[in-house]
Design a protein around this motif. Structure first.
Motif, PDB file in Angstrom:
ATOM      1  N   CYS A  60     -21.235  13.456  16.741  1.00  0.00           N
ATOM      2  CA  CYS A  60     -21.853  14.239  15.677  1.00  0.00           C
ATOM      3  C   CYS A  60     -23.246  13.944  15.288  1.00  0.00           C
ATOM      4  O   CYS A  60     -23.978  14.703  15.060  1.00  0.00           O
TER       5      CYS A  60
ATOM      6  N   ASP B   7     -14.011  14.953  13.331  1.00  0.00           N
ATOM      7  CA  ASP B   7     -13.458  15.664  14.624  1.00  0.00           C
ATOM      8  C   ASP B   7     -12.727  14.705  15.521  1.00  0.00           C
ATOM      9  O   ASP B   7     -11.893  14.795  16.191  1.00  0.00           O
TER      10      ASP B   7
ATOM     11  N   GLN C  80     -13.128  17.395  10.832  1.00  0.00           N
ATOM     12  CA  GLN C  80     -14.593  17.762   9.941  1.00  0.00           C
ATOM     13  C   GLN C  80     -15.619  17.362  10.793  1.00  0.00           C
ATOM     14  O   GLN C  80     -15.813  16.500  11.282  1.00  0.00           O
ATOM     15  N   ASP C  81     -16.553  18.420  10.702  1.00  0.00           N
ATOM     16  CA  ASP C  81     -17.969  18.416  11.284  1.00  0.00           C
ATOM     17  C   ASP C  81     -18.314  19.545  12.197  1.00  0.00           C
ATOM     18  O   ASP C  81     -19.302  20.088  12.110  1.00  0.00           O
ATOM     19  N   GLY C  82     -17.275  19.859  13.020  1.00  0.00           N
ATOM     20  CA  GLY C  82     -17.571  21.005  13.969  1.00  0.00           C
ATOM     21  C   GLY C  82     -18.377  20.674  15.285  1.00  0.00           C
ATOM     22  O   GLY C  82     -19.245  21.391  15.448  1.00  0.00           O
TER      23      GLY C  82
ATOM     24  N   THR D 147     -11.420  22.903  12.212  1.00  0.00           N
ATOM     25  CA  THR D 147     -12.065  21.992  11.533  1.00  0.00           C
ATOM     26  C   THR D 147     -13.144  22.558  10.691  1.00  0.00           C
ATOM     27  O   THR D 147     -13.653  23.787  10.652  1.00  0.00           O
TER      28      THR D 147
ATOM     29  N   SER E 222     -16.429  23.159   9.495  1.00  0.00           N
ATOM     30  CA  SER E 222     -17.605  22.990  10.457  1.00  0.00           C
ATOM     31  C   SER E 222     -18.826  22.970   9.578  1.00  0.00           C
ATOM     32  O   SER E 222     -19.107  23.981   8.578  1.00  0.00           O
TER      33      SER E 222
ATOM     34  N   ASP F  27     -23.070  23.849  10.306  1.00  0.00           N
ATOM     35  CA  ASP F  27     -23.752  24.447  11.185  1.00  0.00           C
ATOM     36  C   ASP F  27     -25.011  23.377  11.594  1.00  0.00           C
ATOM     37  O   ASP F  27     -25.832  23.384  10.706  1.00  0.00           O
TER      38      ASP F  27
ATOM     39  N   CYS G  36     -20.319  24.704   4.237  1.00  0.00           N
ATOM     40  CA  CYS G  36     -19.540  24.493   5.695  1.00  0.00           C
ATOM     41  C   CYS G  36     -18.762  25.781   5.642  1.00  0.00           C
ATOM     42  O   CYS G  36     -18.459  26.344   4.724  1.00  0.00           O
TER      43      CYS G  36
ATOM     44  N   ARG H  10     -13.747  26.685  11.124  1.00  0.00           N
ATOM     45  CA  ARG H  10     -13.589  26.771  12.547  1.00  0.00           C
ATOM     46  C   ARG H  10     -12.191  26.989  13.037  1.00  0.00           C
ATOM     47  O   ARG H  10     -11.855  25.647  13.153  1.00  0.00           O
TER      48      ARG H  10
END
Length: 332
Positions: free
Chosen positions: A80, A249, A276-278, A291, A293, A295, A324, A327
């Motif tokens: 990330c 993630d 979590q993060d995407g 997740t 996410s 941007d 957030c 996704r």
């Protein structure tokens, strides 16, 4: 005489050789200065011929700009952080700004690391790391105004911040998982001392509380795949959970693999797993992770916007809030 042993000529000597003023020499080596392309090309050709190299540090003393940006990060290897930092480095370079990256995760004296960077009179400092104190960053980089993206936002006239709100997306994710029949939730945290990790857990805990539920188990990893795998095995043996929310993630992918390969549980039927993060890896077909996410392009846009506001000396402090989104993949 070889080029290695040749004495470096000064800018005044180069000006004489090129038949221009010292000010024109300075403009030729400043990427944002106005100077005719033919004149610049001629000066650069003479400079190459005589081995002239401009001294950016000396020039920064004259114009009070170093064009350096200190990026205080936890680690470069975290997918990330790596994605975000690559985006930011390209954006900074496009503006003729040069990053100095300070990695805090494996450095015992983080204060000394920041003090060393501050001696280069950086124009901006962006603090991604949650391993250093915000007050220390403000005190050490006292000649500029830090931009904080990983701290609990504090009211400080010298600090601009980017705030992340994932509460809506967390509620959306929990709503679907609960409607799918899941009731026993566990949270796999990354760094127990991290404020952002506590905030991420709270988004999901609040969504569960709205439905009369709570986290029945908790484990502590370190944001790595290995910790996600190991802690998920222990969780699933110890507690009969049917949903694991992970702090990032990478741990979620590790937890998904552990559930399938060690425990023999399928996602999402037997167990729901959420990251979590995407990060890009989460969307790969082999992972297809659900997740929460962020941007990353919008995130880096916000960092650059704050840098530009500071450059323009617009009164602050400035704060930008990003939201957030959920996704959806095949794990929840």
């Amino acid at each position: 005489m070889s080029g290695m042993n040749r004495r470096r000529i000064t800018s005044k000597e180069l000006a004489k050789l090129a038949g221009v003023s010292s000010a024109t020499i300075s403009r030729a080596f400043s990427p944002d200065s106005r100077i005719g392309s033919a004149t610049r090309d001629r000066i650069l050709a003479v400079a190459r011929e005589h081995g002239y190299q401009p001294n950016a540090i000396a020039r920064s003393l004259n114009n009070q700009r170093s064009r350096l940006v200190a990026l205080v990060v936890n680690a470069i290897g975290n997918p990330c952080e790596a994605e975000e930092q690559q985006l930011l480095v390209h954006r900074l370079q496009a503006r003729q700004l040069l990053p100095i990256i300070l990695c805090c995760a494996d450095h015992s004296d983080r204060l000394q690391l920041m003090r060393l960077a501050s001696t280069y009179q950086v124009d901006h400092v962006v603090v991604f790391s949650d391993m250093v104190s915000m007050q220390d960053a403000v005190d050490i980089f006292h000649t500029t105004k830090p931009i904080i993206v990983s701290f609990e936002p504090l009211d400080n006239e010298n600090v601009s911040s980017i705030r992340i709100d994932g509460s809506g997306a967390a509620d959306e994710i929990i709503d679907k998982i609960v409607r799918d029949g899941k009731k026993r939730f566990a949270y796999l945290s990354g760094t127990n001392s991290s404020w952002i990790d506590k905030l991420r857990r709270k988004w999901f805990a609040d969504a569960l509380a709205e439905r009369g539920l709570s986290f029945e188990a908790q484990a502590f990893g370190d944001y790595s795949y290995d910790s996600g795998f190991k802690e998920a095995v222990l969780l699933l043996h110890r507690d009969k959970v049917d949903a694991i929310i992970c702090g990032n993630d990478v741990m979620a992918i590790g937890a998904r693999d552990a559930a399938r390969r060690v425990i023999g549980k399928n996602t999402p039927d037997d167990i729901a797993i959420v990251g979590q993060d995407g990060i890009a890896m989460a969307a790969w077909d082999c992972n297809d992770l659900t997740t929460l996410s962020l941007d990353h392009v919008a995130f880096i846009d916000a960092v650059v916007e704050l840098i530009e506001r500071h450059d323009a000396e617009i009164e602050g402090p400035h704060s930008i809030t990003l939201t957030c989104t959920a996704r959806w993949g095949s794990t929840a």
